[in-house]
Scaffold this motif. Structure first.
Motif, PDB file in Angstrom:
ATOM      1  N   ILE A   1      -8.096  -1.584   9.240  1.00 47.64           N
ATOM      2  CA  ILE A   1      -9.527  -1.324   8.997  1.00 47.64           C
ATOM      3  C   ILE A   1     -10.079  -2.326   7.980  1.00 47.64           C
ATOM      4  O   ILE A   1     -11.140  -2.932   8.187  1.00 47.64           O
ATOM      5  N   ALA A   2      -9.367  -2.499   6.875  1.00 48.52           N
ATOM      6  CA  ALA A   2      -9.838  -3.389   5.807  1.00 48.52           C
ATOM      7  C   ALA A   2      -9.941  -4.834   6.281  1.00 48.52           C
ATOM      8  O   ALA A   2     -10.911  -5.539   5.956  1.00 48.52           O
ATOM      9  N   GLN A   3      -8.976  -5.276   7.068  1.00 58.57           N
ATOM     10  CA  GLN A   3      -9.018  -6.649   7.577  1.00 58.57           C
ATOM     11  C   GLN A   3     -10.106  -6.829   8.632  1.00 58.57           C
ATOM     12  O   GLN A   3     -10.623  -7.931   8.808  1.00 58.57           O
TER      13      GLN A   3
ATOM     14  N   LYS B   1      -0.604   5.630   8.461  1.00 59.35           N
ATOM     15  CA  LYS B   1      -1.913   5.551   7.809  1.00 59.35           C
ATOM     16  C   LYS B   1      -2.076   4.259   7.016  1.00 59.35           C
ATOM     17  O   LYS B   1      -3.173   3.697   6.954  1.00 59.35           O
ATOM     18  N   ALA B   2      -0.985   3.773   6.426  1.00 58.90           N
ATOM     19  CA  ALA B   2      -1.037   2.485   5.721  1.00 58.90           C
ATOM     20  C   ALA B   2      -1.393   1.370   6.692  1.00 58.90           C
ATOM     21  O   ALA B   2      -2.238   0.510   6.407  1.00 58.90           O
ATOM     22  N   SER B   3      -0.789   1.408   7.859  1.00 63.08           N
ATOM     23  CA  SER B   3      -1.067   0.408   8.893  1.00 63.08           C
ATOM     24  C   SER B   3      -2.523   0.482   9.346  1.00 63.08           C
ATOM     25  O   SER B   3      -3.195  -0.543   9.500  1.00 63.08           O
TER      26      SER B   3
ATOM     27  N   ALA C   1     -14.224   2.994  16.742  1.00 61.91           N
ATOM     28  CA  ALA C   1     -13.530   1.782  17.191  1.00 61.91           C
ATOM     29  C   ALA C   1     -12.479   1.338  16.178  1.00 61.91           C
ATOM     30  O   ALA C   1     -11.605   0.522  16.490  1.00 61.91           O
ATOM     31  N   LEU C   2     -12.556   1.893  14.958  1.00 65.44           N
ATOM     32  CA  LEU C   2     -11.598   1.545  13.907  1.00 65.44           C
ATOM     33  C   LEU C   2     -10.326   2.382  14.046  1.00 65.44           C
ATOM     34  O   LEU C   2     -10.374   3.536  14.486  1.00 65.44           O
ATOM     35  N   LYS C   3      -9.205   1.811  13.638  1.00 61.38           N
ATOM     36  CA  LYS C   3      -7.917   2.511  13.715  1.00 61.38           C
ATOM     37  C   LYS C   3      -7.932   3.764  12.838  1.00 61.38           C
ATOM     38  O   LYS C   3      -8.374   3.718  11.693  1.00 61.38           O
ATOM     39  N   GLY C   4      -7.439   4.862  13.380  1.00 57.77           N
ATOM     40  CA  GLY C   4      -7.283   6.080  12.590  1.00 57.77           C
ATOM     41  C   GLY C   4      -8.538   6.893  12.383  1.00 57.77           C
ATOM     42  O   GLY C   4      -8.522   7.880  11.631  1.00 57.77           O
ATOM     43  N   ILE C   5      -9.652   6.502  13.019  1.00 54.30           N
ATOM     44  CA  ILE C   5     -10.904   7.254  12.866  1.00 54.30           C
ATOM     45  C   ILE C   5     -11.338   7.818  14.218  1.00 54.30           C
ATOM     46  O   ILE C   5     -11.719   7.069  15.115  1.00 54.30           O
TER      47      ILE C   5
ATOM     48  N   LEU D   1       0.814  -1.222   0.000  1.00 52.54           N
ATOM     49  CA  LEU D   1       0.000   0.000   0.000  1.00 52.54           C
ATOM     50  C   LEU D   1       0.848   1.273   0.000  1.00 52.54           C
ATOM     51  O   LEU D   1       0.495   2.256  -0.661  1.00 52.54           O
ATOM     52  N   ILE D   2       1.947   1.271   0.729  1.00 51.98           N
ATOM     53  CA  ILE D   2       2.746   2.486   0.927  1.00 51.98           C
ATOM     54  C   ILE D   2       3.135   3.213  -0.366  1.00 51.98           C
ATOM     55  O   ILE D   2       3.012   4.451  -0.430  1.00 51.98           O
ATOM     56  N   PRO D   3       3.587   2.529  -1.428  1.00 46.57           N
ATOM     57  CA  PRO D   3       3.957   3.275  -2.648  1.00 46.57           C
ATOM     58  C   PRO D   3       2.815   4.119  -3.217  1.00 46.57           C
ATOM     59  O   PRO D   3       3.067   5.127  -3.886  1.00 46.57           O
TER      60      PRO D   3
END
Length: 215
Positions: A96-98, A89-91, A115-119, A76-78
């Motif tokens: 979130i997707a998983q 943010k990639a992490s 409850a989701l990461k980064g939100i 994802l990072i590139p």
């Protein structure tokens, strides 16, 4: 004047910007709820314009939550390397997707989104507003943080969560879903760091304009 009267009073005062900006799409150029969620996460401490720029190529590679869920941070990072804090943010996005797995599983309540990461609350409020679900809070982005005290709504405060809480106390719940974005649009277009007060539809109720009537 009791609290109910105060809330109604502010609703009437802010009516011109509610009317001007009601229903206007968020500046993030998303096409569906999945794209919105991803772009909201990426936009933290970055500009909407920058996220809009990298989005087409990103979503060509990762068109839905499922494709993102079977990927990994290194892949994802590139695609997001021009975004501030791209590693973190990639992490978050892979996590979130998983967790969600598919687009149709994207939650639309404050508790489930935060409850989701980064939100955080601001991001959750944006997602809920754009999805058209009942508001559980008020968007308090950097424009709202700057403009609300200038108008005279609340005392000056740089903490978004505290600003949101103060706004929720003084504004009626019936306008929570639109007022944050309305103030944000006002801040983006007119009430900028150097404001264009003569163009403002609510300058006559603005504390700043009372002190600085010619800008």
């Amino acid at each position: 004047m009791d609290l109910f009267e105060t809330k109604n009073d502010w609703e009437a005062k802010l009516a011109p910007i509610l009317e001007k900006y009601k229903g206007q799409k968020h500046p993030l150029d998303y096409e569906n709820l999945y794209q919105l969620l991803v772009m909201v996460v990426l936009s933290a401490q970055d500009s909407d314009a920058n996220i809009n720029k990298i989005a087409p190529a990103l979503f060509e590679t990762f068109p839905n939550m499922e494709s993102l869920s079977v990927s990994n941070v290194d892949t994802l990072i590139p695609h997001i390397s021009k975004v501030r804090n791209f590693g973190t943010k990639a992490s978050w996005l892979i996590d979130i997707a998983q967790t969600i797995q598919k687009d149709e599983n994207i939650p639309l309540t404050m508790n489930s989104l935060t409850a989701l990461k980064g939100i955080g609350r601001k991001s959750a409020n944006v997602i809920m507003r754009e999805a058209g679900v009942p508001a559980e809070g008020i968007i308090a982005d950097l424009h709202v943080i700057r403009v609300s005290p200038r108008i005279g709504l609340i005392p000056e405060n740089q903490d978004g969560n505290k600003v949101e809480k103060q706004l929720m106390q003084i504004l009626p719940k019936s306008i929570w879903g639109e007022i944050g974005m309305a103030i944000s649009f006002l801040g983006r277009q007119i009430c900028r760091p150097k404001p264009k007060c003569p163009e403002c539809p609510i300058n006559m109720i603005c504390e700043y304009y009372k002190i600085n009537p010619i800008v």
